[in-house]
Design an enzyme around this catalytic site. Structure first.
Site, PDB file in Angstrom:
ATOM      1  N   THR A  78       0.847  -1.196   0.000  1.00  0.00           N
ATOM      2  CA  THR A  78       0.000   0.000   0.000  1.00  0.00           C
ATOM      3  C   THR A  78       0.879   1.241   0.000  1.00  0.00           C
ATOM      4  OG1 THR A  78      -1.765  -1.167   1.169  1.00  0.00           O
ATOM      5  CG2 THR A  78      -1.817   1.240   1.259  1.00  0.00           C
ATOM      6  N   GLN A 190       0.881  -9.577  -5.928  1.00  0.00           N
ATOM      7  CA  GLN A 190       0.451 -10.983  -5.979  1.00  0.00           C
ATOM      8  C   GLN A 190       1.363 -11.839  -6.859  1.00  0.00           C
ATOM      9  OE1 GLN A 190      -1.894 -12.389  -4.167  1.00  0.00           O
ATOM     10  NE2 GLN A 190      -2.861 -10.563  -3.308  1.00  0.00           N
ATOM     11  N   SER A 210       5.177  -6.854  -1.423  1.00  0.00           N
ATOM     12  CA  SER A 210       4.931  -6.926   0.012  1.00  0.00           C
ATOM     13  C   SER A 210       5.283  -8.324   0.514  1.00  0.00           C
ATOM     14  CB  SER A 210       3.434  -6.659   0.222  1.00  0.00           C
ATOM     15  OG  SER A 210       3.143  -6.445   1.560  1.00  0.00           O
ATOM     16  N   CYS A 345      -8.759  -7.675   1.450  1.00  0.00           N
ATOM     17  CA  CYS A 345      -8.264  -6.342   1.794  1.00  0.00           C
ATOM     18  C   CYS A 345      -9.397  -5.335   1.849  1.00  0.00           C
ATOM     19  CB  CYS A 345      -7.237  -5.863   0.774  1.00  0.00           C
ATOM     20  SG  CYS A 345      -5.816  -6.915   0.701  1.00  0.00           S
TER      21      CYS A 345
HETATM   22  C1  LIG Z   1      -2.561  -6.438  -5.598  1.00  0.00           C
HETATM   23  C2  LIG Z   1      -2.381  -5.888  -4.225  1.00  0.00           C
HETATM   24  N1  LIG Z   1      -1.834  -4.671  -4.083  1.00  0.00           N
HETATM   25  C3  LIG Z   1      -1.637  -4.123  -2.870  1.00  0.00           C
HETATM   26  C4  LIG Z   1      -1.994  -4.784  -1.719  1.00  0.00           C
HETATM   27  C5  LIG Z   1      -1.730  -4.157  -0.384  1.00  0.00           C
HETATM   28  O1  LIG Z   1      -0.652  -4.788   0.224  1.00  0.00           O
HETATM   29  P1  LIG Z   1      -0.195  -4.524   1.730  1.00  0.00           P
HETATM   30  O2  LIG Z   1      -1.058  -5.378   2.561  1.00  0.00           O
HETATM   31  O3  LIG Z   1       1.220  -4.954   1.772  1.00  0.00           O
HETATM   32  O4  LIG Z   1      -0.324  -3.075   1.991  1.00  0.00           O
HETATM   33  C6  LIG Z   1      -2.584  -6.053  -1.819  1.00  0.00           C
HETATM   34  C7  LIG Z   1      -3.064  -6.771  -0.621  1.00  0.00           C
HETATM   35  O5  LIG Z   1      -3.888  -7.649  -0.718  1.00  0.00           O
HETATM   36  C8  LIG Z   1      -2.768  -6.618  -3.105  1.00  0.00           C
HETATM   37  O6  LIG Z   1      -3.294  -7.829  -3.262  1.00  0.00           O
END
Ligand SMILES: Cc1ncc(COP(=O)(O)O)c(C=O)c1O
Length: 401
Positions: A78, A190, A210, A345
Protein backbone atom coordinates in the site's frame (compact mmCIF):
# COMPACT_ATOMS: atom_id res chain seq x y z
CA UNK A 1 -22.88 -35.83 5.78
CA UNK A 2 -21.17 -32.87 7.53
CA UNK A 3 -17.38 -33.10 7.61
CA UNK A 4 -16.31 -34.49 11.00
CA UNK A 5 -12.67 -33.42 10.76
CA UNK A 6 -12.76 -29.65 11.26
CA UNK A 7 -9.02 -29.02 11.50
CA UNK A 8 -8.59 -25.54 9.98
CA UNK A 9 -7.54 -25.34 6.33
CA UNK A 10 -6.02 -22.13 5.03
CA UNK A 11 -6.88 -21.37 1.39
CA UNK A 12 -6.85 -17.57 1.62
CA UNK A 13 -3.29 -16.98 0.47
CA UNK A 14 -4.12 -13.91 -1.61
CA UNK A 15 -5.06 -12.16 1.64
CA UNK A 16 -1.88 -13.18 3.41
CA UNK A 17 0.38 -16.21 3.79
CA UNK A 18 1.83 -18.27 6.60
CA UNK A 19 5.34 -17.10 7.52
CA UNK A 20 7.76 -19.87 6.56
CA UNK A 21 9.40 -21.22 9.77
CA UNK A 22 12.82 -20.64 8.15
CA UNK A 23 11.90 -16.98 7.75
CA UNK A 24 10.96 -16.77 11.42
CA UNK A 25 14.31 -18.36 12.35
CA UNK A 26 16.20 -15.80 10.24
CA UNK A 27 14.33 -12.91 11.88
CA UNK A 28 14.58 -13.93 15.54
CA UNK A 29 18.20 -12.81 16.15
CA UNK A 30 17.26 -9.32 14.91
CA UNK A 31 14.49 -9.14 17.49
CA UNK A 32 16.31 -10.76 20.40
CA UNK A 33 19.96 -9.79 20.29
CA UNK A 34 20.86 -7.78 17.16
CA UNK A 35 18.24 -5.12 17.81
CA UNK A 36 20.31 -2.05 16.97
CA UNK A 37 19.08 0.79 14.79
CA UNK A 38 20.58 0.46 11.31
CA UNK A 39 20.92 4.24 11.27
CA UNK A 40 23.20 4.24 14.34
CA UNK A 41 26.21 2.50 12.79
CA UNK A 42 28.81 4.01 15.15
CA UNK A 43 28.43 1.15 17.65
CA UNK A 44 28.40 -2.60 17.44
CA UNK A 45 24.60 -3.00 17.62
CA UNK A 46 23.89 -0.44 14.93
CA UNK A 47 26.69 -1.70 12.69
CA UNK A 48 25.32 -5.25 12.83
CA UNK A 49 21.84 -4.04 11.96
CA UNK A 50 23.24 -1.94 9.11
CA UNK A 51 25.16 -4.96 7.83
CA UNK A 52 21.97 -7.08 7.85
CA UNK A 53 20.00 -4.29 6.17
CA UNK A 54 22.49 -3.88 3.34
CA UNK A 55 23.08 -7.57 2.80
CA UNK A 56 19.29 -8.13 2.63
CA UNK A 57 19.02 -5.24 0.16
CA UNK A 58 21.75 -6.89 -1.95
CA UNK A 59 20.07 -10.30 -1.78
CA UNK A 60 16.66 -8.88 -2.77
CA UNK A 61 18.23 -6.91 -5.62
CA UNK A 62 19.97 -10.00 -6.94
CA UNK A 63 16.78 -12.09 -6.73
CA UNK A 64 14.80 -9.43 -8.58
CA UNK A 65 17.45 -8.63 -11.20
CA UNK A 66 17.87 -5.13 -9.78
CA UNK A 67 20.57 -2.89 -8.32
CA UNK A 68 20.73 -2.51 -4.51
CA UNK A 69 20.32 1.28 -4.67
CA UNK A 70 17.09 0.84 -6.66
CA UNK A 71 15.32 -0.67 -3.64
CA UNK A 72 13.34 1.52 -1.22
CA UNK A 73 12.07 -0.33 1.84
CA UNK A 74 8.51 0.45 2.89
CA UNK A 75 5.82 -0.87 5.22
CA UNK A 76 4.16 -2.89 2.43
CA UNK A 77 2.58 -2.61 -0.98
CA UNK A 78 0.00 0.00 0.00
CA UNK A 79 2.78 2.39 0.92
CA UNK A 80 4.86 1.40 -2.11
CA UNK A 81 1.96 2.12 -4.45
CA UNK A 82 1.26 5.47 -2.80
CA UNK A 83 4.93 6.43 -3.02
CA UNK A 84 5.16 5.40 -6.68
CA UNK A 85 1.97 7.07 -7.91
CA UNK A 86 1.93 10.21 -5.82
CA UNK A 87 5.71 10.41 -5.81
CA UNK A 88 5.95 10.56 -9.62
CA UNK A 89 2.94 12.82 -10.25
CA UNK A 90 3.58 15.20 -7.35
CA UNK A 91 7.25 15.72 -8.20
CA UNK A 92 7.76 19.43 -8.96
CA UNK A 93 9.55 18.55 -12.20
CA UNK A 94 6.87 16.15 -13.46
CA UNK A 95 6.21 17.42 -16.98
CA UNK A 96 3.48 15.02 -18.09
CA UNK A 97 0.71 14.82 -15.50
CA UNK A 98 -1.63 12.27 -17.12
CA UNK A 99 -2.00 8.70 -15.78
CA UNK A 100 -3.41 5.53 -17.32
CA UNK A 101 -4.52 2.67 -15.09
CA UNK A 102 -7.00 -0.21 -15.07
CA UNK A 103 -10.46 -0.56 -13.47
CA UNK A 104 -9.52 -3.85 -11.76
CA UNK A 105 -6.54 -2.50 -9.79
CA UNK A 106 -6.35 -3.01 -6.02
CA UNK A 107 -7.69 -0.25 -3.76
CA UNK A 108 -4.08 0.65 -2.94
CA UNK A 109 -3.77 1.93 -6.53
CA UNK A 110 -7.37 3.03 -7.11
CA UNK A 111 -7.56 5.25 -4.05
CA UNK A 112 -4.30 7.21 -4.51
CA UNK A 113 -5.25 7.74 -8.17
CA UNK A 114 -8.75 8.90 -7.22
CA UNK A 115 -7.14 11.36 -4.80
CA UNK A 116 -4.79 12.62 -7.54
CA UNK A 117 -7.75 12.90 -9.93
CA UNK A 118 -9.63 15.00 -7.38
CA UNK A 119 -6.62 17.31 -7.25
CA UNK A 120 -6.60 17.71 -11.04
CA UNK A 121 -4.60 14.78 -12.47
CA UNK A 122 -6.29 13.40 -15.60
CA UNK A 123 -6.66 9.62 -15.09
CA UNK A 124 -7.75 7.30 -17.92
CA UNK A 125 -9.22 3.99 -16.73
CA UNK A 126 -8.83 1.02 -19.08
CA UNK A 127 -11.53 -1.68 -19.05
CA UNK A 128 -10.74 -5.42 -19.17
CA UNK A 129 -12.03 -8.29 -21.32
CA UNK A 130 -15.45 -9.50 -20.09
CA UNK A 131 -16.39 -12.83 -18.55
CA UNK A 132 -17.43 -14.21 -21.97
CA UNK A 133 -13.88 -13.79 -23.38
CA UNK A 134 -11.24 -16.53 -22.98
CA UNK A 135 -8.79 -13.84 -21.82
CA UNK A 136 -11.30 -12.45 -19.33
CA UNK A 137 -9.69 -9.79 -17.12
CA UNK A 138 -6.86 -8.86 -19.50
CA UNK A 139 -6.57 -5.31 -20.87
CA UNK A 140 -6.77 -4.59 -24.60
CA UNK A 141 -3.37 -3.37 -25.83
CA UNK A 142 -5.02 -1.41 -28.64
CA UNK A 143 -7.01 0.57 -26.05
CA UNK A 144 -3.78 1.25 -24.18
CA UNK A 145 -2.11 2.43 -27.40
CA UNK A 146 -5.06 4.70 -28.17
CA UNK A 147 -4.93 6.24 -24.69
CA UNK A 148 -1.17 6.92 -24.82
CA UNK A 149 -0.32 10.46 -25.93
CA UNK A 150 2.22 13.07 -24.92
CA UNK A 151 0.17 14.11 -21.87
CA UNK A 152 0.67 10.70 -20.22
CA UNK A 153 3.52 10.56 -17.70
CA UNK A 154 2.68 7.30 -15.95
CA UNK A 155 1.01 3.97 -16.71
CA UNK A 156 0.15 1.84 -13.67
CA UNK A 157 -0.94 -1.76 -14.27
CA UNK A 158 -0.93 -4.65 -11.80
CA UNK A 159 0.86 -7.82 -12.86
CA UNK A 160 -1.45 -10.38 -11.20
CA UNK A 161 -4.93 -9.62 -9.93
CA UNK A 162 -5.64 -10.40 -6.28
CA UNK A 163 -9.16 -11.75 -6.93
CA UNK A 164 -9.15 -13.62 -10.24
CA UNK A 165 -5.39 -14.10 -10.53
CA UNK A 166 -5.33 -12.85 -14.13
CA UNK A 167 -1.91 -11.84 -15.46
CA UNK A 168 -1.46 -8.70 -17.54
CA UNK A 169 1.04 -8.69 -20.45
CA UNK A 170 3.61 -6.62 -18.58
CA UNK A 171 6.34 -6.70 -21.25
CA UNK A 172 4.03 -5.46 -24.02
CA UNK A 173 2.49 -2.82 -21.74
CA UNK A 174 5.97 -1.61 -20.77
CA UNK A 175 7.18 -1.46 -24.36
CA UNK A 176 4.12 0.49 -25.56
CA UNK A 177 4.22 2.94 -22.66
CA UNK A 178 7.94 3.55 -22.97
CA UNK A 179 7.70 4.10 -26.70
CA UNK A 180 5.16 6.82 -25.90
CA UNK A 181 7.52 8.38 -23.34
CA UNK A 182 5.62 7.35 -20.20
CA UNK A 183 6.97 5.69 -17.05
CA UNK A 184 5.48 2.36 -16.00
CA UNK A 185 4.55 1.33 -12.47
CA UNK A 186 3.51 -2.22 -11.66
CA UNK A 187 1.72 -3.37 -8.52
CA UNK A 188 3.30 -6.84 -8.44
CA UNK A 189 2.11 -7.71 -4.93
CA UNK A 190 0.45 -10.98 -5.98
CA UNK A 191 3.12 -11.94 -8.52
CA UNK A 192 6.44 -11.54 -6.72
CA UNK A 193 7.56 -14.90 -5.34
CA UNK A 194 5.03 -16.71 -7.58
CA UNK A 195 6.36 -15.95 -11.06
CA UNK A 196 9.90 -15.70 -12.48
CA UNK A 197 11.14 -12.13 -12.46
CA UNK A 198 14.11 -10.26 -13.90
CA UNK A 199 13.72 -6.51 -13.62
CA UNK A 200 16.84 -5.88 -15.68
CA UNK A 201 14.95 -7.26 -18.67
CA UNK A 202 11.45 -5.97 -17.89
CA UNK A 203 10.53 -2.67 -19.54
CA UNK A 204 9.07 -1.03 -16.44
CA UNK A 205 10.30 1.65 -14.04
CA UNK A 206 8.68 1.10 -10.65
CA UNK A 207 7.45 -2.07 -8.93
CA UNK A 208 5.65 -2.60 -5.61
CA UNK A 209 5.59 -5.74 -3.52
CA UNK A 210 4.93 -6.93 0.01
CA UNK A 211 6.62 -9.69 2.04
CA UNK A 212 3.47 -11.14 3.63
CA UNK A 213 2.23 -12.37 0.25
CA UNK A 214 5.21 -14.71 -0.21
CA UNK A 215 5.54 -16.31 3.23
CA UNK A 216 7.34 -13.36 4.78
CA UNK A 217 6.25 -11.11 7.65
CA UNK A 218 3.55 -8.43 7.55
CA UNK A 219 4.35 -4.72 7.60
CA UNK A 220 7.32 -4.76 5.25
CA UNK A 221 7.61 -4.34 1.51
CA UNK A 222 9.60 -2.50 -1.10
CA UNK A 223 9.34 -0.15 -4.00
CA UNK A 224 11.82 -0.79 -6.79
CA UNK A 225 12.72 2.42 -8.61
CA UNK A 226 14.78 1.92 -11.75
CA UNK A 227 18.00 3.94 -11.92
CA UNK A 228 19.52 5.23 -15.17
CA UNK A 229 17.80 7.21 -17.89
CA UNK A 230 15.19 8.53 -18.15
CA UNK A 231 15.53 9.27 -14.46
CA UNK A 232 12.51 8.46 -12.31
CA UNK A 233 11.91 11.63 -10.30
CA UNK A 234 10.18 10.64 -7.08
CA UNK A 235 8.82 13.09 -4.51
CA UNK A 236 9.12 11.56 -1.02
CA UNK A 237 5.75 11.16 0.67
CA UNK A 238 6.98 10.52 4.19
CA UNK A 239 9.40 13.12 5.51
CA UNK A 240 11.74 12.84 8.47
CA UNK A 241 15.31 11.64 8.82
CA UNK A 242 15.98 11.24 5.08
CA UNK A 243 16.34 7.47 5.25
CA UNK A 244 16.41 5.32 2.11
CA UNK A 245 18.37 8.01 0.23
CA UNK A 246 15.71 10.59 1.11
CA UNK A 247 12.97 8.61 -0.61
CA UNK A 248 11.27 7.21 2.51
CA UNK A 249 12.03 8.50 5.97
CA UNK A 250 11.57 6.37 9.07
CA UNK A 251 13.68 3.80 10.95
CA UNK A 252 13.86 0.71 8.78
CA UNK A 253 12.32 -2.56 9.96
CA UNK A 254 15.48 -4.71 10.03
CA UNK A 255 13.89 -7.98 11.26
CA UNK A 256 11.14 -7.58 8.65
CA UNK A 257 13.61 -6.84 5.86
CA UNK A 258 15.79 -9.84 6.81
CA UNK A 259 12.59 -11.92 6.77
CA UNK A 260 11.52 -10.55 3.39
CA UNK A 261 14.89 -11.36 1.80
CA UNK A 262 14.85 -14.89 3.24
CA UNK A 263 11.24 -15.40 2.14
CA UNK A 264 11.93 -14.32 -1.43
CA UNK A 265 15.00 -16.52 -1.64
CA UNK A 266 12.95 -19.53 -0.46
CA UNK A 267 10.11 -18.69 -2.87
CA UNK A 268 12.32 -18.34 -5.92
CA UNK A 269 14.85 -21.10 -5.24
CA UNK A 270 12.43 -23.93 -6.06
CA UNK A 271 9.96 -21.86 -8.04
CA UNK A 272 9.30 -24.49 -10.75
CA UNK A 273 8.52 -27.08 -8.11
CA UNK A 274 6.22 -24.70 -6.19
CA UNK A 275 4.41 -23.73 -9.38
CA UNK A 276 3.75 -27.29 -10.45
CA UNK A 277 2.52 -28.19 -6.94
CA UNK A 278 0.09 -25.25 -7.02
CA UNK A 279 -1.12 -26.12 -10.54
CA UNK A 280 -1.68 -29.72 -9.52
CA UNK A 281 -3.77 -28.65 -6.49
CA UNK A 282 -5.73 -26.15 -8.57
CA UNK A 283 -6.46 -28.75 -11.23
CA UNK A 284 -7.57 -31.21 -8.56
CA UNK A 285 -9.81 -28.66 -6.86
CA UNK A 286 -11.46 -27.50 -10.09
CA UNK A 287 -12.08 -30.98 -11.49
CA UNK A 288 -13.36 -32.31 -8.15
CA UNK A 289 -15.69 -29.35 -7.68
CA UNK A 290 -17.12 -29.74 -11.18
CA UNK A 291 -17.59 -33.49 -10.80
CA UNK A 292 -19.03 -33.52 -7.27
CA UNK A 293 -21.30 -30.50 -7.78
CA UNK A 294 -22.64 -31.97 -11.04
CA UNK A 295 -23.48 -35.13 -9.09
CA UNK A 296 -25.85 -33.05 -6.89
CA UNK A 297 -27.23 -31.12 -9.90
CA UNK A 298 -25.39 -27.89 -9.09
CA UNK A 299 -23.52 -25.80 -11.60
CA UNK A 300 -20.14 -24.21 -10.99
CA UNK A 301 -18.64 -21.51 -13.22
CA UNK A 302 -15.11 -20.20 -13.39
CA UNK A 303 -14.43 -16.47 -12.92
CA UNK A 304 -11.51 -14.95 -14.85
CA UNK A 305 -9.73 -16.51 -17.84
CA UNK A 306 -11.25 -19.68 -19.32
CA UNK A 307 -9.76 -23.01 -18.21
CA UNK A 308 -8.14 -23.35 -21.68
CA UNK A 309 -6.34 -20.06 -20.95
CA UNK A 310 -5.22 -21.07 -17.46
CA UNK A 311 -1.77 -19.82 -18.52
CA UNK A 312 -3.25 -16.33 -17.96
CA UNK A 313 -3.95 -17.12 -14.28
CA UNK A 314 -1.62 -17.29 -11.26
CA UNK A 315 -0.66 -20.91 -10.53
CA UNK A 316 -2.35 -20.76 -7.10
CA UNK A 317 -5.57 -18.90 -7.92
CA UNK A 318 -9.08 -20.23 -8.38
CA UNK A 319 -12.18 -18.02 -8.38
CA UNK A 320 -15.54 -19.65 -9.07
CA UNK A 321 -19.24 -19.28 -8.44
CA UNK A 322 -21.73 -21.97 -7.47
CA UNK A 323 -24.93 -20.98 -9.26
CA UNK A 324 -27.70 -19.98 -6.85
CA UNK A 325 -25.60 -20.34 -3.67
CA UNK A 326 -24.70 -17.29 -1.60
CA UNK A 327 -20.95 -17.39 -0.94
CA UNK A 328 -21.11 -15.58 2.42
CA UNK A 329 -23.80 -17.98 3.68
CA UNK A 330 -21.74 -20.97 2.59
CA UNK A 331 -18.59 -19.65 4.26
CA UNK A 332 -20.47 -18.81 7.47
CA UNK A 333 -21.23 -22.55 7.81
CA UNK A 334 -17.57 -23.50 7.36
CA UNK A 335 -15.58 -21.30 9.74
CA UNK A 336 -12.68 -23.78 9.78
CA UNK A 337 -12.23 -23.38 6.01
CA UNK A 338 -10.43 -20.14 5.16
CA UNK A 339 -11.54 -18.88 1.76
CA UNK A 340 -12.74 -15.50 0.68
CA UNK A 341 -15.90 -14.31 -0.97
CA UNK A 342 -14.17 -11.19 -2.31
CA UNK A 343 -10.91 -9.31 -1.82
CA UNK A 344 -10.04 -9.68 1.86
CA UNK A 345 -8.26 -6.34 1.79
CA UNK A 346 -11.54 -4.58 1.10
CA UNK A 347 -13.89 -6.80 3.08
CA UNK A 348 -14.36 -4.00 5.62
CA UNK A 349 -16.43 -2.45 2.82
CA UNK A 350 -18.82 -5.30 2.00
CA UNK A 351 -19.70 -3.89 -1.43
CA UNK A 352 -19.82 -6.20 -4.46
CA UNK A 353 -16.31 -6.80 -5.80
CA UNK A 354 -15.36 -4.09 -8.30
CA UNK A 355 -13.18 -6.66 -10.11
CA UNK A 356 -16.06 -9.08 -10.71
CA UNK A 357 -18.28 -6.13 -11.67
CA UNK A 358 -15.69 -5.06 -14.23
CA UNK A 359 -15.96 -8.51 -15.83
CA UNK A 360 -19.68 -7.94 -16.33
CA UNK A 361 -20.97 -10.28 -13.60
CA UNK A 362 -24.32 -9.37 -12.06
CA UNK A 363 -24.89 -9.05 -8.31
CA UNK A 364 -26.21 -12.61 -7.92
CA UNK A 365 -23.16 -14.01 -9.70
CA UNK A 366 -20.87 -11.86 -7.54
CA UNK A 367 -22.63 -12.95 -4.34
CA UNK A 368 -22.09 -16.60 -5.28
CA UNK A 369 -18.36 -16.16 -6.00
CA UNK A 370 -15.60 -17.71 -3.90
CA UNK A 371 -11.87 -17.00 -4.11
CA UNK A 372 -9.25 -19.63 -3.35
CA UNK A 373 -5.58 -18.74 -2.91
CA UNK A 374 -3.34 -21.80 -2.68
CA UNK A 375 0.14 -21.93 -1.19
CA UNK A 376 3.07 -24.30 -1.30
CA UNK A 377 2.06 -25.47 2.22
CA UNK A 378 -1.32 -26.81 1.04
CA UNK A 379 -1.78 -30.55 0.50
CA UNK A 380 -3.91 -32.85 -1.65
CA UNK A 381 -5.70 -34.02 1.50
CA UNK A 382 -6.67 -30.43 2.35
CA UNK A 383 -8.09 -29.88 -1.13
CA UNK A 384 -10.11 -33.12 -0.90
CA UNK A 385 -11.54 -32.09 2.48
CA UNK A 386 -12.25 -28.53 1.33
CA UNK A 387 -14.13 -29.75 -1.78
CA UNK A 388 -16.14 -32.29 0.23
CA UNK A 389 -17.15 -29.58 2.71
CA UNK A 390 -18.12 -27.08 -0.01
CA UNK A 391 -20.17 -29.70 -1.83
CA UNK A 392 -21.99 -30.98 1.25
CA UNK A 393 -22.77 -27.42 2.40
CA UNK A 394 -24.03 -26.61 -1.11
CA UNK A 395 -26.31 -29.64 -0.91
CA UNK A 396 -27.71 -28.44 2.43
CA UNK A 397 -28.23 -24.87 1.20
CA UNK A 398 -29.84 -26.08 -2.05
CA UNK A 399 -32.28 -28.22 -0.08
CA UNK A 400 -33.31 -25.13 1.92
CA UNK A 401 -34.19 -23.09 -1.19
C1 LIG B 1 -2.56 -6.44 -5.60
C2 LIG B 1 -2.38 -5.89 -4.22
N1 LIG B 1 -1.83 -4.67 -4.08
C3 LIG B 1 -1.64 -4.12 -2.87
C4 LIG B 1 -1.99 -4.78 -1.72
C5 LIG B 1 -1.73 -4.16 -0.38
O1 LIG B 1 -0.65 -4.79 0.22
P1 LIG B 1 -0.19 -4.52 1.73
O2 LIG B 1 -1.06 -5.38 2.56
O3 LIG B 1 1.22 -4.95 1.77
O4 LIG B 1 -0.32 -3.07 1.99
C6 LIG B 1 -2.58 -6.05 -1.82
C7 LIG B 1 -3.06 -6.77 -0.62
O5 LIG B 1 -3.89 -7.65 -0.72
C8 LIG B 1 -2.77 -6.62 -3.10
O6 LIG B 1 -3.29 -7.83 -3.26
Amino acid sequence: MPETDQTPIYLDNHATTRVDPRVVAAMVPFLETHYGNAHSPTHYFGAEAREALESSRGKLAELLGAQPDEIVFTSGATESNNLALRGVIEHPRCRRGGVISVVTEHAAVLDPLRRLAKLGTPVTWLPVAPTTAPDCGVIDLQQLTDALDDSIGLVSVMWANNEIGVLQPLDEIGRLARAAGALVHCDATQAVGKLPINLARTPIDLLSCSAHKFHGPKGVGLLWVRSGTPRVKLEAQQLGGGHEAGRRSGTVNVPGIVGMATALELALTDLDQHQSHLRQLKQLMWSSLQEQLAAIQCEVELNGPSWERDDLRLPGNLNFRIVGIDGQTLLARLPWLALSSGAACSSIHPAPSHVLQALGLDNDQIRSSLRVGLSRFNTVDEIDRAVRAIVSTTRTLSAMR
